[in-house]
Design a protein around this motif. Structure first.
Motif, PDB file in Angstrom:
ATOM      1  N   LEU A 119       0.651  -1.346   0.072  1.00 21.74           N
ATOM      2  CA  LEU A 119      -0.102  -0.178  -0.036  1.00 21.74           C
ATOM      3  C   LEU A 119       0.952   1.095   0.040  1.00 21.74           C
ATOM      4  CD1 LEU A 119      -2.892  -0.966   2.515  1.00 21.74           C
ATOM      5  CD2 LEU A 119      -2.848  -0.983   0.102  1.00 21.74           C
ATOM      6  N   ILE A 120       2.097   1.183   0.560  1.00 21.64           N
ATOM      7  CA  ILE A 120       2.955   2.364   0.624  1.00 21.64           C
ATOM      8  C   ILE A 120       4.210   2.197  -0.037  1.00 21.64           C
ATOM      9  CG2 ILE A 120       4.126   3.990   2.086  1.00 21.64           C
ATOM     10  CD1 ILE A 120       1.986   3.634   4.213  1.00 21.64           C
ATOM     11  N   HIS A 121       4.751   2.884  -1.046  1.00 19.22           N
ATOM     12  CA  HIS A 121       5.983   2.910  -1.593  1.00 19.22           C
ATOM     13  C   HIS A 121       7.001   3.147  -0.348  1.00 19.22           C
ATOM     14  CE1 HIS A 121       9.145   3.857  -4.353  1.00 19.22           C
ATOM     15  NE2 HIS A 121       8.799   3.095  -5.205  1.00 19.22           N
ATOM     16  N   ALA A 122       7.967   2.047  -0.281  1.00 23.87           N
ATOM     17  CA  ALA A 122       8.901   2.126   0.960  1.00 23.87           C
ATOM     18  C   ALA A 122      10.026   3.224   0.860  1.00 23.87           C
ATOM     19  CB  ALA A 122       9.464   0.797   0.847  1.00 23.87           C
ATOM     20  N   ASP A 123      10.446   3.611  -0.235  1.00 20.85           N
ATOM     21  CA  ASP A 123      11.459   4.596  -0.277  1.00 20.85           C
ATOM     22  C   ASP A 123      10.665   6.076  -0.197  1.00 20.85           C
ATOM     23  OD1 ASP A 123      13.451   2.748  -0.578  1.00 20.85           O
ATOM     24  OD2 ASP A 123      13.717   2.973  -2.816  1.00 20.85           O
ATOM     25  N   ASP A 124       9.610   6.102  -0.775  1.00 22.15           N
ATOM     26  CA  ASP A 124       9.048   7.417  -0.646  1.00 22.15           C
ATOM     27  C   ASP A 124       8.177   7.927   0.118  1.00 22.15           C
ATOM     28  OD1 ASP A 124      10.559   7.718  -2.931  1.00 22.15           O
ATOM     29  OD2 ASP A 124       8.884   7.458  -4.453  1.00 22.15           O
ATOM     30  N   GLY A 125       7.494   6.906   0.827  1.00 20.61           N
ATOM     31  CA  GLY A 125       6.277   6.878   1.633  1.00 20.61           C
ATOM     32  C   GLY A 125       4.877   7.366   0.937  1.00 20.61           C
ATOM     33  N   ILE A 126       4.903   7.304  -0.176  1.00 22.34           N
ATOM     34  CA  ILE A 126       3.734   7.664  -1.086  1.00 22.34           C
ATOM     35  C   ILE A 126       2.886   6.419  -1.271  1.00 22.34           C
ATOM     36  CG2 ILE A 126       3.047   8.351  -3.344  1.00 22.34           C
ATOM     37  CD1 ILE A 126       4.498  10.612  -2.240  1.00 22.34           C
ATOM     38  N   PRO A 127       1.551   6.635  -1.118  1.00 20.59           N
ATOM     39  CA  PRO A 127       0.572   5.653  -1.496  1.00 20.59           C
ATOM     40  C   PRO A 127       0.744   4.767  -2.899  1.00 20.59           C
ATOM     41  CG  PRO A 127      -0.559   7.233  -0.664  1.00 20.59           C
ATOM     42  CD  PRO A 127       0.730   7.589  -0.904  1.00 20.59           C
ATOM     43  N   THR A 128       0.771   3.654  -3.167  1.00 23.05           N
ATOM     44  CA  THR A 128       0.761   3.010  -4.291  1.00 23.05           C
ATOM     45  C   THR A 128      -0.188   3.379  -5.101  1.00 23.05           C
ATOM     46  OG1 THR A 128       0.217   0.987  -3.363  1.00 23.05           O
ATOM     47  CG2 THR A 128       2.396   1.334  -3.385  1.00 23.05           C
ATOM     48  N   ALA A 129      -0.314   3.160  -6.510  1.00 26.80           N
ATOM     49  CA  ALA A 129      -1.546   3.215  -7.241  1.00 26.80           C
ATOM     50  C   ALA A 129      -2.614   2.506  -6.994  1.00 26.80           C
ATOM     51  CB  ALA A 129      -1.217   2.813  -8.847  1.00 26.80           C
ATOM     52  N   GLU A 130      -1.989   1.056  -6.686  1.00 26.09           N
ATOM     53  CA  GLU A 130      -3.124   0.320  -6.039  1.00 26.09           C
ATOM     54  C   GLU A 130      -3.931   0.554  -4.748  1.00 26.09           C
ATOM     55  OE1 GLU A 130      -1.677  -3.832  -6.788  1.00 26.09           O
ATOM     56  OE2 GLU A 130       0.024  -2.665  -7.255  1.00 26.09           O
ATOM     57  N   ALA A 131      -3.058   1.101  -3.837  1.00 29.49           N
ATOM     58  CA  ALA A 131      -3.774   1.691  -2.525  1.00 29.49           C
ATOM     59  C   ALA A 131      -4.948   2.690  -3.047  1.00 29.49           C
ATOM     60  CB  ALA A 131      -2.722   2.443  -1.649  1.00 29.49           C
ATOM     61  N   GLU A 132      -4.604   3.711  -3.925  1.00 28.01           N
ATOM     62  CA  GLU A 132      -5.523   4.501  -4.232  1.00 28.01           C
ATOM     63  C   GLU A 132      -6.806   3.843  -4.965  1.00 28.01           C
ATOM     64  OE1 GLU A 132      -5.255   8.429  -5.166  1.00 28.01           O
ATOM     65  OE2 GLU A 132      -3.148   8.456  -5.618  1.00 28.01           O
ATOM     66  N   GLU A 133      -6.589   2.632  -5.621  1.00 31.02           N
ATOM     67  CA  GLU A 133      -7.562   2.098  -6.361  1.00 31.02           C
ATOM     68  C   GLU A 133      -8.404   1.414  -5.403  1.00 31.02           C
ATOM     69  OE1 GLU A 133      -8.962   2.142  -9.147  1.00 31.02           O
ATOM     70  OE2 GLU A 133     -10.433   0.500  -8.627  1.00 31.02           O
ATOM     71  N   LEU A 134      -7.848   0.861  -4.215  1.00 28.07           N
ATOM     72  CA  LEU A 134      -8.409   0.007  -3.262  1.00 28.07           C
ATOM     73  C   LEU A 134      -9.371   0.767  -2.360  1.00 28.07           C
ATOM     74  CD1 LEU A 134      -5.652  -2.496  -2.323  1.00 28.07           C
ATOM     75  CD2 LEU A 134      -8.076  -3.139  -3.451  1.00 28.07           C
ATOM     76  N   ALA A 135      -8.999   2.431  -2.102  1.00 26.79           N
ATOM     77  CA  ALA A 135      -9.660   3.279  -1.493  1.00 26.79           C
ATOM     78  C   ALA A 135     -10.709   4.044  -2.294  1.00 26.79           C
ATOM     79  CB  ALA A 135      -8.605   4.247  -1.043  1.00 26.79           C
ATOM     80  N   ALA A 136     -10.557   3.691  -3.500  1.00 28.57           N
ATOM     81  CA  ALA A 136     -11.512   4.362  -4.527  1.00 28.57           C
ATOM     82  C   ALA A 136     -13.073   3.840  -4.042  1.00 28.57           C
ATOM     83  CB  ALA A 136     -11.515   4.001  -5.967  1.00 28.57           C
ATOM     84  N   GLY A 137     -13.977   5.132  -4.062  1.00 32.46           N
ATOM     85  CA  GLY A 137     -15.336   4.902  -3.693  1.00 32.46           C
ATOM     86  C   GLY A 137     -15.392   4.623  -2.146  1.00 32.46           C
ATOM     87  N   PHE A 138     -14.269   4.422  -1.177  1.00 30.63           N
ATOM     88  CA  PHE A 138     -14.711   4.609   0.125  1.00 30.63           C
ATOM     89  C   PHE A 138     -15.185   5.807   0.771  1.00 30.63           C
ATOM     90  CE2 PHE A 138     -13.603   4.183   4.554  1.00 30.63           C
ATOM     91  CZ  PHE A 138     -13.911   2.749   4.888  1.00 30.63           C
ATOM     92  N   THR A 139     -16.104   5.644   1.576  1.00 29.80           N
ATOM     93  CA  THR A 139     -16.718   6.993   1.969  1.00 29.80           C
ATOM     94  C   THR A 139     -15.834   8.044   2.519  1.00 29.80           C
ATOM     95  OG1 THR A 139     -18.182   5.079   3.216  1.00 29.80           O
ATOM     96  CG2 THR A 139     -18.742   7.281   3.601  1.00 29.80           C
ATOM     97  N   GLY A 140     -15.844   9.211   2.111  1.00 30.21           N
ATOM     98  CA  GLY A 140     -15.125  10.366   2.200  1.00 30.21           C
ATOM     99  C   GLY A 140     -14.043  10.331   1.448  1.00 30.21           C
ATOM    100  N   MET A 141     -13.544   9.861   0.500  1.00 33.08           N
ATOM    101  CA  MET A 141     -12.433   9.916  -0.385  1.00 33.08           C
ATOM    102  C   MET A 141     -12.838  10.840  -1.355  1.00 33.08           C
ATOM    103  SD  MET A 141     -10.490   8.071   1.198  1.00 33.08           S
ATOM    104  CE  MET A 141      -8.899   8.389  -0.058  1.00 33.08           C
ATOM    105  N   THR A 142     -11.730  11.908  -1.506  1.00 34.26           N
ATOM    106  CA  THR A 142     -12.011  12.924  -2.634  1.00 34.26           C
ATOM    107  C   THR A 142     -11.005  12.609  -3.638  1.00 34.26           C
ATOM    108  OG1 THR A 142     -10.582  14.080  -1.130  1.00 34.26           O
ATOM    109  CG2 THR A 142     -13.091  14.465  -0.916  1.00 34.26           C
ATOM    110  N   ALA A 143     -10.803  13.791  -4.375  1.00 38.46           N
ATOM    111  CA  ALA A 143      -9.930  13.955  -5.386  1.00 38.46           C
ATOM    112  C   ALA A 143      -8.501  12.973  -5.251  1.00 38.46           C
ATOM    113  CB  ALA A 143      -9.620  15.228  -5.669  1.00 38.46           C
TER     114      ALA A 143
END
Ligand SMILES: [Zn+2]
Length: 388
Positions: A119-143
């Motif tokens: 879910l998080i890119h280890a070197d950068d501490g940035i969520p992976t594209a897959e984390a964003e996809e998995l969170a998509a549609g989850f209540t309260g998620m915005t842009a």
């Protein structure tokens, strides 16, 4: 205790198993959403994540949604007899840099094809594209984070006529992907003739940052011969910092630069542009070399590459199921094209069993063709395609 808690990992045919599965699908979505919320806080608001609850006068920390997500992880861990991974936010985030199958061994993680998902890119501490996809549609998620990251750039571009703005977009992104570590002054003259000063300022101030001294190996920064990114010390010698590069090429560095003489792309840019860009540009360059009139990031990234009426998106999701769900939901900019290709790098297909089959099955649509980069090249580069 409810029946489902005793149901065991293999029973999913009965009703209680179904409910448990649904809850756990939400569990992964809520964990991904937690990761995205905290990343946004750290990326855009410059706040550090602290384990203490958010209280009046102290906006730094965790909100009720975050606490709920952590509590759900704790519960799931208890039910499965795992250590309580949801108890402490820093521990939880550290675990999120490892494949889910290593620590969150729930049956649903396996069934959803998420064993190798990080879910998080280890070197950068940035969520992976897959984390964003998995969170998509989850209540309260915005842009999406990407949208926020490039907001100012897109805003400046939009003040120019459409055709010009599109050309600037492609030029800048092509440049950044090809130069993840560079001395901007070397390019300044060439680029300022091609893009407006305001765009150049964004490149300088938002897309690049100083190289930390920690990136030095024996006093200088070794540069990868293949992709131009910095290299780091691995167990058996230097390793490129671009994962897509490591997966395809043997490590090689024939030059080294002083950290103070170069800049590196900022971490968000690295994750959203450079990492996927390596494979995108490789395909684009190969198409051009074969005489195919390919366009890169047409219409400000409507698709990754277009060849006539064929639109191509290139993706390297670890889980074919997550990628399949994404395209099941929406095919995005591919909708503008009569022929639609979803292309996966060969190295990636080779590393995951039955990747294309699982992807096609999950996506469940026949208006998008899934294939490898080399298959796409053969198809578009052939004389019969009418493009070459
Ligand atoms: Zn490299």
């Amino acid at each position: 205790m409810r029946q489902a808690m005793h149901a065991g990992a293999t029973e999913h045919g009965d009703e209680s198993g179904f409910h448990e599965s649904t809850n756990n699908d939400r569990l992964i979505a809520s964990l991904a959403a937690l990761v995205i919320r905290l990343a946004r806080m750290s990326l855009f608001e410059g706040k550090m994540v602290s384990g203490t609850s958010r209280t009046h006068g102290s906006p730094v920390g965790l909100g009720p949604d975050d606490r709920r997500a952590m509590g759900a992880i704790s519960r799931a861990c208890l039910i499965q007899g795992l250590p309580d991974h949801g108890a402490e936010i820093h521990d939880l985030l550290a675990l999120c840099t490892r494949p889910l199958g290593e620590w969150l061994t729930l049956p649903e993680v396996v069934h959803a094809g998420l064993n190798h998902t990080v879910l998080i890119h280890a070197d950068d501490g940035i969520p992976t594209a897959e984390a964003e996809e998995l969170a998509a549609g989850f209540t309260g998620m915005t842009a999406a984070i990407e949208e926020q990251l490039f907001a100012r750039f897109m805003d400046v571009l939009s003040r120019h006529p459409e055709g010009q703005a599109n050309a600037y977009y492609t030029k800048v992104r092509d440049f950044v992907v090809r130069n993840p570590v560079c001395n901007l002054d070397d390019f300044k003259l060439g680029l300022t003739e091609e893009v407006p000063a305001r765009v150049w300022l964004i490149i300088q101030r938002e897309f690049y940052e100083a190289v930390p001294t920690g990136w030095c190996v024996d006093g200088t920064v070794p540069i990868c011969d293949h992709c131009g990114n910095a290299m780091k010390k691995g167990r058996a010698g230097l390793v490129c910092r671009t994962a897509a590069c490591v997966a395809t090429y043997p490590a090689r560095s024939s030059r080294s630069v002083a950290a103070s003489s170069v800049m590196r792309v900022a971490r968000g840019i690295r994750q959203y542009w450079v990492e996927p860009g390596i494979d995108e540009l490789r395909l684009y360059d190969a198409l051009r070399a074969s005489g195919t009139p390919a366009e890169l990031y047409p219409f400000r990234d409507r698709v990754d590459i277009a060849v006539g009426d064929t639109g191509i998106d290139l993706k390297t999701y670890v889980s074919p199921e997550t990628l399949g769900q994404k395209f099941k939901r929406s095919i995005g900019g591919l909708a503008y094209y009569a022929q639609r290709l979803l292309v996966i790098p060969d190295w990636h297909v080779a590393s995951v069993p039955s990747y294309l089959y699982r992807l096609t099955r999950t996506m469940g649509r026949d208006d998008v063709t899934c294939l490898t980069v080399s298959e796409a090249l053969a198809r578009l580069g052939s004389k019969e395609s009418g493009y070459a």
